[in-house]
Design an enzyme around this catalytic site. Structure first.
Site, PDB file in Angstrom:
ATOM      1  N   HIS A 106       0.804  -1.231   0.000  1.00 21.26           N
ATOM      2  CA  HIS A 106       0.000   0.000   0.000  1.00 21.26           C
ATOM      3  C   HIS A 106       0.839   1.284   0.000  1.00 21.26           C
ATOM      4  O   HIS A 106       0.446   2.315   0.547  1.00 21.26           O
ATOM      5  CB  HIS A 106      -0.969   0.012   1.182  1.00 21.26           C
ATOM      6  CG  HIS A 106      -2.047  -1.013   1.095  1.00 21.26           C
ATOM      7  ND1 HIS A 106      -2.523  -1.519  -0.088  1.00 21.26           N
ATOM      8  CD2 HIS A 106      -2.762  -1.641   2.084  1.00 21.26           C
ATOM      9  CE1 HIS A 106      -3.471  -2.404   0.144  1.00 21.26           C
ATOM     10  NE2 HIS A 106      -3.627  -2.501   1.457  1.00 21.26           N
ATOM     11  N   HIS A 180     -10.356   1.050   0.127  1.00 18.93           N
ATOM     12  CA  HIS A 180     -10.170  -0.068   1.057  1.00 18.93           C
ATOM     13  C   HIS A 180     -11.274  -0.100   2.108  1.00 18.93           C
ATOM     14  O   HIS A 180     -11.028  -0.359   3.286  1.00 18.93           O
ATOM     15  CB  HIS A 180      -8.795   0.063   1.723  1.00 18.93           C
ATOM     16  CG  HIS A 180      -8.218  -1.226   2.213  1.00 18.93           C
ATOM     17  ND1 HIS A 180      -8.583  -1.804   3.410  1.00 18.93           N
ATOM     18  CD2 HIS A 180      -7.294  -2.055   1.684  1.00 18.93           C
ATOM     19  CE1 HIS A 180      -7.900  -2.918   3.596  1.00 18.93           C
ATOM     20  NE2 HIS A 180      -7.107  -3.098   2.559  1.00 18.93           N
ATOM     21  N   ASP A 252      -7.664 -13.336   0.818  1.00 21.18           N
ATOM     22  CA  ASP A 252      -6.867 -12.126   0.609  1.00 21.18           C
ATOM     23  C   ASP A 252      -6.198 -12.278  -0.751  1.00 21.18           C
ATOM     24  O   ASP A 252      -4.975 -12.345  -0.867  1.00 21.18           O
ATOM     25  CB  ASP A 252      -5.843 -11.945   1.729  1.00 21.18           C
ATOM     26  CG  ASP A 252      -5.187 -10.567   1.706  1.00 21.18           C
ATOM     27  OD1 ASP A 252      -5.561  -9.746   0.849  1.00 21.18           O
ATOM     28  OD2 ASP A 252      -4.293 -10.319   2.533  1.00 21.18           O
ATOM     29  N   GLU A 314     -11.467  -4.539  -3.319  1.00 19.12           N
ATOM     30  CA  GLU A 314     -10.468  -3.583  -3.783  1.00 19.12           C
ATOM     31  C   GLU A 314     -10.285  -3.741  -5.302  1.00 19.12           C
ATOM     32  O   GLU A 314      -9.467  -4.532  -5.759  1.00 19.12           O
ATOM     33  CB  GLU A 314      -9.153  -3.800  -3.051  1.00 19.12           C
ATOM     34  CG  GLU A 314      -9.268  -3.683  -1.536  1.00 19.12           C
ATOM     35  CD  GLU A 314      -8.066  -4.279  -0.835  1.00 19.12           C
ATOM     36  OE1 GLU A 314      -6.931  -3.802  -1.068  1.00 19.12           O
ATOM     37  OE2 GLU A 314      -8.252  -5.237  -0.058  1.00 19.12           O
TER      38      GLU A 314
END
Length: 347
Positions: A106, A180, A252, A314
């Site tokens: 990020h 996010h 994830d 996302e």
């Protein structure tokens, strides 16, 4: 349609965080901050006509500054992971901070959700908006090029929240902007999302190694816990005996959305309890599904957030795409404007 602005809170150094509220005639409200371009709250009518805040949030302004979990945040210059915390562009190597093992996650340090953005009220053909803009100088976070970024939140009369991302650089660079937000259609203080049903319009995903870096493979979802082509509860396979599930501690992972040339559906989330249905649409090629696998914190309304308390969608270019020629290209050429759109529609 209406737009109002208020003080949300004050940081220890005296800086004031502001909240911009967009409202429509059905009562839906989106609350956006000039700090981090965060989506602070999203009030949506449920099946009884009552409003529920369906996004998780921090407990106060100071907690947003401390950055625990990137709740509601706009992430940039490059969301997700870059292996080795470095990349090569035009024959030059750019070194980033290794803040996630040996990788960069990020765009730390000082990701875009840890900065104040310029905010202004706006209107467009879809409804009332708040327009947030940011200047990211050459060398910022380790990336080349002076980058101008604009994120526009628009609330429509048909209960859609539209996020439009625009970026232009004076030098070749890489750009991968996303939001996010953690969604829970039963409400931000209602506990787990594991019983909520999810559909994803993807026939493949990108497997990752133990560091959550894509291997470069594009793997069909058929016969795996990642097959959401037909609606199923998020929790049905989240504890499956599967290497990819173990790597992420749940979901994830980046999903390879079906080929698109315009804004098309990417996912549908549904709650039987609240009766709320959310459709995610985008023109981007990928979407990271993250199920708050390691979340442990106190959020708004003094709610104790635990693993699986929310789910992130996302929309993005694939993680670490700069190192994988077979992935969609996130390079932004000098002088060209990048523009992408993601829509969250509620019914």
């Amino acid at each position: 349609m209406a737009v109002t602005v208020s003080d949300y809170g004050t940081f220890p150094d005296g800086r004031v965080m502001h909240a911009w509220t967009l409202s429509n005639s059905s009562g839906m409200k989106a609350v956006v901050s000039d700090y981090g371009a965060d989506l602070l709250a999203l009030w949506v009518p449920d099946k009884e006509g009552n409003l529920r805040d369906v996004v998780l949030g921090q407990k106060d302004a100071a907690a947003y500054e401390e950055d625990k979990g990137s709740l509601g945040a706009v992430v940039g210059r490059h969301a997700n992971r870059i292996a080795g915390a470095s990349f090569e562009l035009n024959g030059k190597t750019y070194q980033l901070l290794a803040n996630d093992g040996t990788s960069n996650l990020h765009s730390q340090p000082s990701s875009y959700y840890q900065r104040f953005w310029r905010a202004a009220e706006g209107d467009n053909e879809n409804g009332s908006s708040v327009i947030l803009s940011l200047e990211s100088p050459d060398g910022d976070q380790g990336f080349p090029g002076n980058l101008q970024v604009t994120v526009t939140y628009t609330l429509t009369e048909d209960n859609s929240l539209i996020l439009r991302y625009q970026a232009v650089s004076d030098a070749d660079t890489i750009v991968n902007l996303t939001n996010h937000s953690y969604f829970n259609l039963d409400g931000c203080d209602s506990g787990s999302v594991l019983d909520q049903k999810l559909t994803i319009f993807a026939d493949a995903f990108t497997p990752s190694d133990a560091r959550l870096i894509p291997t470069g493979e594009i793997r069909p979802v058929a016969g795996t816990p990642f097959d959401f082509r037909t609606a199923k509860t998020i929790g049905r396979d989240i504890h499956a005996d599967d290497e990819q599930i173990r790597n992420g501690g749940g979901y994830d992972h980046n999903f390879v959305l079906r080929e698109r040339t315009e804004i098309e559906p990417a996912a549908i989330l549904e709650s039987e309890k609240s009766g709320i249905r959310m459709e995610v649409s985008t023109d981007l090629p990928g979407m990271q599904l993250y199920t708050a696998n390691s979340t442990e914190m106190t959020g708004k309304n003094s709610t104790q957030y635990k693993p699986f308390c929310g789910v992130c969608f996302e929309t993005q270019y694939f993680p670490d795409s700069i190192h994988h020629p077979n992935f969609p290209d996130c390079v932004l050429k000098a002088g060209r404007e990048a523009e992408t759109v993601t829509v969250f529609h509620f019914a």
